[in-house]
Design an enzyme around this catalytic site. Sequence first.
Site, short mmCIF file in Angstrom:
data_model
loop_
_atom_site.label_atom_id
_atom_site.label_comp_id
_atom_site.label_asym_id
_atom_site.label_seq_id
_atom_site.Cartn_x
_atom_site.Cartn_y
_atom_site.Cartn_z
N SER A 430 33.21 38.34 40.11
CA SER A 430 33.84 39.66 40.24
C SER A 430 32.80 40.78 40.26
O SER A 430 33.10 41.89 40.66
CB SER A 430 34.82 39.89 39.09
OG SER A 430 34.18 39.65 37.86
N HIS A 451 36.12 36.59 46.10
CA HIS A 451 36.58 37.13 44.82
C HIS A 451 38.11 37.22 44.80
O HIS A 451 38.70 38.06 45.47
CB HIS A 451 35.94 38.51 44.59
CG HIS A 451 36.42 39.20 43.36
ND1 HIS A 451 36.44 40.57 43.22
CD2 HIS A 451 36.91 38.71 42.18
CE1 HIS A 451 36.93 40.89 42.02
NE2 HIS A 451 37.22 39.78 41.39
N GLU A 463 38.47 39.58 48.10
CA GLU A 463 37.26 40.23 48.62
C GLU A 463 36.33 39.14 49.14
O GLU A 463 35.95 38.24 48.40
CB GLU A 463 36.53 40.99 47.51
CG GLU A 463 36.99 42.41 47.30
CD GLU A 463 36.18 43.12 46.21
OE1 GLU A 463 35.68 44.21 46.48
OE2 GLU A 463 36.08 42.60 45.09
N ASN A 501 35.64 46.46 41.93
CA ASN A 501 35.13 46.74 40.58
C ASN A 501 34.13 47.89 40.57
O ASN A 501 34.04 48.62 39.59
CB ASN A 501 34.53 45.48 39.97
CG ASN A 501 35.62 44.58 39.40
OD1 ASN A 501 36.61 45.05 38.88
ND2 ASN A 501 35.46 43.28 39.55
#
Length: 715
Positions: A430, A451, A463, A501
């Site tokens: 992540s 991800h 992702e 993130n």
Amino acid sequence: MIYEGKAITVTLIDGGIAELKFDLQGESVNKFNRVTLEDLDAAVKAIQGNSDVKGVLVTSGKDVFIVGADITEFGTTFKGSEEEIASWTLEANQIFNAVEDLEVPTLTAINGIALGGGFEMCLSTDLRVMSDKAKVGLPEVKLGLMPGFGGTVRLPRVIGADNAIEWICMGAENRPDKALKDGAVDAVVAADKLHEQAVAMLKSAIAGEINWQARREEKKAKLKLNAMEGMMVFETAKGFVAGQTKGQYPAPIVAIKTMQKAANSPRDKALEAEAKGFAQLAKTSESNALIGLFMNDQLLKKKAKDYDKKAKPTNKAAVLGAGIMGGGIAYQSALKGTPIMMKDINEAGIELGLNEANKLLAKRVEKKKMKPAAMGEALNRIRPTLSYGDFGDVDTVVEAVVENPKVKKMVLADLEDQVTEDTIITSNTSTISIDLLAADLKRPENFLGMHFFNPVHMMPLVEVIRGSKTSEEAVATVVAYAKKMGKTPIVVNDCPGFLVNRVLFPYFAGFAGLVRDGGDFTKIDKVMEKFGFPMGPAYLLDVVGIDTGVHANEVMAEGFPDRMKGDFKSAMEVMFENERYGQKNGKGFYVYETDKRGKPKKVVDETTYELIKPVVADAKEFDAEEIIARCMIPMCIEVARCIEEGIVDTAAEADMGLIFGIGFPPFRGGACRYMDSVGMADFVALCDKYAHLGNLYKATDRMREMAANGESYFG
């Protein structure tokens, strides 16, 4: 041939039946664009002038019936004033009225999807026969709109006000059994018998065996509800829908009010009320955002399709690291038909992963979304293993071990020796840089990030992270596999935190600063939930896991020290030190009790205030405007940076990443669309107002340039 156009043909078939066939040239589906509407107008006029016609059968020459209005044309139409939009709607409705007013019986044979304007076309005919493979509905609320081609007028008169409210406010695609039960169609038949049965029913109407005139009159008359019944139905619905939408989506409420207003009017007057309601919604920021999301989604689908040309098929996959995450990935792959090996270093991990997959499949059976036999087949596609013995023919591997670069590098190096030279290896990291993980690999061109978001079965986004040495074929293969798993892939370039993130942690930093300065975390949560997030920042940290948050925060601080390295001890760090990890161990910012349905329910805990006292200032009352600004500015600037640095290709993909990855409010359209709605000049001025809070609040040079030139992300 009675009529021939670019979208519609009318031919005379047996028994004086005119078959009006929708078949839009140069397109894979039928849709209501200008060409189709003009053709329909001309076709109806040709039928009116032909004395041989005894009845009209409406059909489609494609696999779908009509998917709805052409949304790409909305932009031009919606630029007009409310009056102009209402007048355009009424003009289009004259054509549907002309269909309804033909002097002969009319019937639609619904062979495939008939949505929005497509289903409104069906409603304008006297009778409807539906294939058992078709779906019908009015999903306009999903675009922040309501039906505008007579749907709010005809549907309540056909299926009753209560059913029509449900159909229009839910915007669902309804299966044949539901459509028949509610009375939206007159018959459901096998797909291969549709044409034959539709002709037979229409002949019955022509012969006078079906009273089509009475049905038509009912559709054109006032709604059959007395004043008391009307008030009960509409007022109850308004209350319920307002509770569901929290006042953030105006379309369902406007649709109910419109139906209520039009209940005592005959068709033409009722259509005027609909046109006004439709035009009002067309000018809202919500419809602008939701239509924008639809267009963004089309772009993502097109990009994913372009990758198909370079992709290698994933016929057999593997996941390393079972557990909850690995089990979720295995479930998703197996559910969608790709066999997957699930490897772990011990039996306990395997058991956890299999239990997770089993639980998710059992839920599907319980909800009647799956037959028990299909569950068995899906489970058989998951092969648990403690060794690499059968990895010789695996096409794609997802590494999902602990989020620790040393452990991941060790596992990846080991794995590379166990698979073929063509196997694509991905890491479900992540935050950790893909280039860092690829540094010691022999075939970095076959390595990239994949991800998944937690919980895997619910979160639509994946992702796909391209490292500096990743080949296009590897990217394409993983995009295709993600798509095959039923996910929405967004390709991003490598950097700490990638896209989602990287932009989420500045938002958490904004929250941390507010708490440090005396803001109450429960009030901040309430404000951000009212803004439209499914959960506020404190609650979200509890759900993500405070330990996960602290670890990710360290990665971000190391990657972007100029703005993400905190110069104060945050409330999140205090939670971590006190082993309050959030939902996973029952206490974080909130404590968690189990509700009647066995789900965790958050409860405010006074201990939290005691614990964070040493790191926060005296309590201070921040207004909602400041809370929103201090949380949103850092996130929006970071999104702008990601676009400027080429981490993500387009504003559309950035916005979709936020909608699908962190639950950004869909009715605001994403961070870029949100900045557009504020206006870049005003947004930069807002950044300047809070610039004293640090680098996270400082607008980029490109944002200033956009502000000066009056530019926007979605011009």
